[in-house]
Design an enzyme around this catalytic site. Structure first.
Site, mmCIF file in Angstrom:
data_model
loop_
_atom_site.group_PDB
_atom_site.id
_atom_site.type_symbol
_atom_site.label_atom_id
_atom_site.label_comp_id
_atom_site.label_asym_id
_atom_site.label_seq_id
_atom_site.Cartn_x
_atom_site.Cartn_y
_atom_site.Cartn_z
ATOM 1 N N GLY B 67 0.667 -1.415 0.010
ATOM 2 C CA GLY B 67 0.048 0.044 -0.057
ATOM 3 C C GLY B 67 0.742 1.158 -0.006
ATOM 4 N N PHE B 68 0.622 2.129 0.987
ATOM 5 C CA PHE B 68 1.330 3.274 0.874
ATOM 6 C C PHE B 68 2.462 3.484 1.813
ATOM 7 C CE2 PHE B 68 1.133 8.116 2.536
ATOM 8 C CZ PHE B 68 1.786 8.608 1.402
ATOM 9 N N LEU B 69 3.739 3.866 1.203
ATOM 10 C CA LEU B 69 5.032 3.679 1.742
ATOM 11 C C LEU B 69 5.102 2.525 2.747
ATOM 12 C CD1 LEU B 69 4.958 7.388 2.729
ATOM 13 C CD2 LEU B 69 6.141 6.368 1.037
ATOM 14 N N PRO B 70 4.812 1.291 2.188
ATOM 15 C CA PRO B 70 5.295 0.120 3.018
ATOM 16 C C PRO B 70 6.701 -0.026 3.486
ATOM 17 C CG PRO B 70 4.945 -0.729 0.723
ATOM 18 C CD PRO B 70 4.663 0.776 0.933
ATOM 19 N N THR B 86 -0.059 0.156 4.572
ATOM 20 C CA THR B 86 -1.198 1.078 4.982
ATOM 21 C C THR B 86 -1.806 0.951 3.600
ATOM 22 O OG1 THR B 86 0.018 2.314 6.425
ATOM 23 C CG2 THR B 86 -1.710 3.350 5.494
#
Lengths: 124, 375
Positions: B67-70, B86
């Site tokens: 997801g977002f900035l994993p 995220t």
């Protein structure tokens, strides 16, 4: 380019905090749209709340005033002064944010983008 | 012969021999020291990818979605890899869910999906050691920035979130034992955090660097050796040996000569530092640059004896390299990742010769992770 005046910034701060505090706000803390003359002042400077612990009486008001160009605010986590978090708007240099504390207790706060800046208001 | 040509010839031979095509889901080869993971934060896109590559052949052997900035991690023994990620219910808005996923290293199937309560992940450009596995691989530790510094403990063994640990104003996580890790603090010290038996015991080391010695966001750290290698913007190298009991600081040295520094040489890039445990060597991305262009790519790597500070080599990479790492075998590969080219360049770490490359690695690949499998 228009810049918000100090008064508008304060009103925006109050509106934002009220919107997030869903009614429970008025009991422990009351956000003020102007700094009362008798308010105790906490200056913010050099990445610090200059009086990190302040003791007041129930019903007293506190005004935070930022003395430096680095923006700061006052942020109470959910459950501290209301069910929801109260996240004051960012204060630019010489801007202020005021609140009246109505109930005894110890209220911890921090600066949103600078979590290492912490303070507390002790209400007797 | 390229990989595509080899596969074409193989398929042609099968067709000629009358062999039917039976499509199946492939397994990846067993992990080894030369497997390398390339995380692509994709310049803050809401979804991301990680490419799993065989460094020996330069083949992509699998991928994982994030997801977002994993934040990726890989068990040093190769038993699994994982990420803290995220997602949002409407692409980039709506209810936020933070979670940890653990993947089987051969099938790449998720074998655990553990939700993190109250969205506690620090959303930040990915720093290799902002999250970490404990050396026993039983816990994943992740950092929370706001509203207060904290480290989350994720129990991988029982597949559940354990608890948040209150920590001082410190950043990054460097585990030294199953229950002890270190962090770098605003005041210039390291914090030692012991979270054994449900407690959180924090002590601080002495201040080991001055306020104007700016430590970069991408130190190298060896979980197996406990060695922390931390450069400044100017290439001064601080090192510490972290054990369960204490942090021992080594005498700092300069990675760049006085003449180089006078000529504008400075470290720069993203993952700028690598440490090769078996040979005790440090690799640092450097180039000539302005002081405040510390995140631009570099075209050179200096290789340094970590014990003496002596320069072993200065390798010319031939490309604009943002991140480096090395495989942890006796004759290591040097990985040079270009976020601009979206390409992983693979070098012989001794000679600096470019051996092969892998391109089309997402939108802006930045993080290189390996397994340190030879205990």
């Amino acid at each position: 380019m228009p810049f918000p005046t100090k008064a508008r910034t304060l009103l925006a701060a109050v509106a934002m905090a009220l919107a997030t505090a869903s009614g429970a706000l008025a009991d422990k803390i009351e956000l003020l749209d102007a700094a009362p003359e008798d308010a105790l002042v906490v200056n913010i400077d050099k990445m610090k709340y200059e009086t990190p612990e302040i003791t007041i009486k129930a019903g007293d008001a506190v005004t935070w005033t930022n003395q430096e160009v680095m923006p700061h605010n006052v942020h109470f986590l959910a459950g501290v002064v209301a069910d929801e978090a109260v996240k004051g708007t960012m204060l630019k240099k010489d801007e202020s944010w005021s609140a009246r504390f109505n109930e005894p207790g110890t209220y911890d706060y921090h600066c949103t983008p600078h979590p290492f800046m912490r303070g507390k208001v002790v209400v007797e | 012969m390229t990989e595509g040509q080899r596969a074409a010839a193989e398929a042609a031979a099968q067709l000629a021999a009358g062999e039917a095509d039976e499509p199946v889901i492939l397994n990846a080869p067993e992990p080894d020291t030369r497997r390398v993971y390339i995380q692509d934060p994709a310049h803050f896109a809401a979804v991301t990818q990680q490419f799993v590559i065989d460094g020996d052949t330069g083949r992509v052997i699998g991928m994982t979605d994030g997801g977002f900035l994993p934040h990726p991690v890989a068990a040093e023994d190769g038993s699994f890899f994982a990420q803290a990620s995220t997602v949002f219910e409407r692409i980039a808005r709506g209810k936020r869910t933070d979670y940890v996923e653990v993947f089987d290293p051969v099938t790449f199937l998720p074998i655990a999906d553990i939700e993190l309560p109250d969205a506690p992940r620090f959303l930040v450009g990915t720093y290799q050691w902002m999250n970490a596995l404990t050396p026993d691989n039983k816990n994943l530790l992740f950092y929370q920035f706001s509203p207060a510094p904290a480290v989350g403990v994720v129990d991988l063994e029982n597949q559940q979130f354990d608890r948040m640990l209150d920590v001082p104003d410190c950043y990054h996580i460097f585990p030294a034992s199953p229950t002890v890790f270190y962090m770098n603090c605003r005041d210039g010290s390291l914090a030692r955090v012991d979270f054994a038996d449900g407690e959180t015991d924090v002590t601080n080391t002495e201040v080991f660097h001055a306020e104007n010695e700016l430590l970069i966001n991408h130190p190298a750290f060896s979980l197996r050796a406990g060695r922390l290698v931390w450069p400044t913007y100017t290439g001064k190298i601080f090192q510490a040996d972290l054990t369960e009991d204490a942090a021992s600081f080594r005498e700092p040295f300069e990675a760049l000569t006085e003449q180089e520094r006078a000529d504008g040489w400075r470290p720069g890039g993203w993952q700028q530092t690598a440490y090769h445990r078996p040979s005790d060597r440090i690799f640092l991305l450097v180039d000539q640059r302005d002081e405040w262009r510390h995140k631009t790519a570099s075209r050179f790597v200096v290789v340094i004896d970590a014990a003496t500070g002596e320069r072993i080599a200065k390798l010319e990479m031939g490309h604009e390299i943002d991140s480096i790492n090395v495989s942890q075998d006796a004759e290591p590969l040097l990985y040079g990742l270009s976020a601009g080219d979206k390409t992983l360049y693979i070098y012989d770490a001794e000679s600096g010769e470019e051996l092969r490359s892998v391109d089309q690695l997402g939108h802006g690949p930045q993080i290189i992770t390996t397994h340190d499998m030879d205990a």
